[in-house]
Design a protein around this motif. Structure first.
Motif: not given
Length: 383
Positions: A295-301, A355-360
């Motif tokens: 849940x924590x990872x899915x909540x990352x903006x 794929x790549x994603x970018x998080x805060x």
């Protein structure tokens, strides 16, 4: 501790792929319609705005101390139940219960062992003679209802097994009766009293005839399957292994030669972490912790990327392999600059893609702190 250069190399390779893809996309964008070019220009001007964003102060983080003690994480680490404890089953006698015997210990609150010279025997709790002290040199509990009586014959060490009964008697049994071949898996139907639906449940019964229960009193499982010991990464040795599940949680049931069993919670994810020049790895062994982590990872903006990821191999990172108990496994490698490489390792129910994603950037710090504060409790007993 070791630097996980393999994972770092994987990130560098993926970065190169992303850079090449960016170049290809630029070539394609040159041939797009003017309206699309206008939209792209607007987006570009927004990202290049001279307005200075408010500075985010990241929390301090460091390499979790507990990881330094884990050389090779063991899948069978999180013990949640054991059916037999020798320490509680066999208690030394402090006050002699009978005038004519030298009692050594009381076993399972049913019998006493006593000694005469170099031999040992067994007395009932009321003083009745069960085994005379004329053959066995050592008598000890090996299960809740089994005692092992050792003796020497023809200069060889031997032993007999006796079963204890509720009425305070004992009888010798054949060791073959404890063979793992006698373990049974039985199937039952259970009706949900609310919905009326019927569900299939299974039970696991050891060769002694006792059902495996956890918690005590609950012997029905959603699934039960025998496990191949070669596929279980552990330093512990048992006679047979079974994997069971209930309500999403999974466990390993491990039987020894006397059909005692130990229950370990299975592992749900693997975490590799690098901070500075040190690295380590551990498992997520609690279903509740695994649910929290997911849940924590899915909540990352998601963050708007100011630049493409570079090939800096000195960046700190955390790598999480999700789904160790499921058909589909996904691996996330998040570096301290916020870039995350997502890789679907198995593709039974998922597409084959990376794929790549970018998080805060504070998402990475939150993960490191979570490992330190939460997973350290799972491994507290190893310290």
């Amino acid at each position: 501790m070791r630097i996980l250069s393999k994972a770092a190399a994987l990130i560098s390779a993926a970065v190169l792929c992303l850079s090449l893809a960016a170049c290809e996309k630029k070539k394609e964008s040159d041939t797009e319609s003017s309206s699309e070019t206008k939209t792209s220009s607007v987006a570009s001007s927004q990202s290049d705005s001279s307005a200075s964003p408010s500075k985010v102060i990241l929390k301090d983080y460091s390499f979790p101390a507990f990881l330094a003690t884990l050389e090779d994480p063991d899948i069978l680490s999180r013990e949640v139940y054991q059916s037999f404890s020798k320490k509680s089953a066999e208690v030394a006698v402090k006050e002699q219960p009978f005038a004519n015997y030298n009692c050594i210990s009381m076993i399972d609150n049913k019998i006493y062992t006593y000694s005469e010279g170099k031999f040992m025997g067994v007395l009932a709790s009321d003083g009745r003679m069960l085994l005379k002290a004329d053959k066995y040199n050592q008598i000890t509990a090996v299960s809740d209802d089994l005692i092992m009586c050792s003796f020497t014959s023809n200069n060889k060490d031997n032993s007999d097994l006796y079963r204890l009964y509720e009425n305070g008697t004992v009888s010798r049994i054949d060791k073959k009766d404890l063979s793992s071949e006698h373990i049974q898996v039985n199937e039952f139907s259970e009706v949900d009293q609310t919905t009326g639906e019927t569900y299939k449940k299974q039970s696991l019964k050891g060769s002694t005839g006792r059902n495996v229960e956890y918690p005590v009193g609950n012997s029905l499982w959603d699934t039960v399957e025998k496990s191949d010991p070669q596929k279980i990464s552990t330093g512990k040795t048992y006679r047979s292994y079974y994997k069971v599940s209930r309500n999403g949680a999974s466990y390993y049931i491990c039987f020894d030669e006397y059909q005692n069993y130990v229950i370990y919670e299975a592992v749900y994810a693997k975490i590799r972490l690098k901070v500075g020049d040190v690295s380590g790895e551990c498992y997520v062994q609690s279903f509740d912790d695994y649910t929290e982590l997911s849940k924590m990872v899915k909540s990352f903006g998601k963050a708007e990327a100011a630049a493409t990821p570079d090939s800096n191999e000195t960046l700190d990172y955390v790598q999480i392999t999700f789904g160790l108990n499921s058909p589909d496994q996904q691996e996330l490698t998040i570096s301290s600059d916020g870039w995350c490489l997502v890789d679907n390792l198995t593709h039974n129910n998922q597409p084959d893609n990376k794929y790549f994603a970018c998080y805060d950037k504070d998402s990475f710090v939150s993960l490191v702190l979570w490992v330190d504060e939460v997973l350290s409790k799972e491994y507290a007993f190893t310290e």
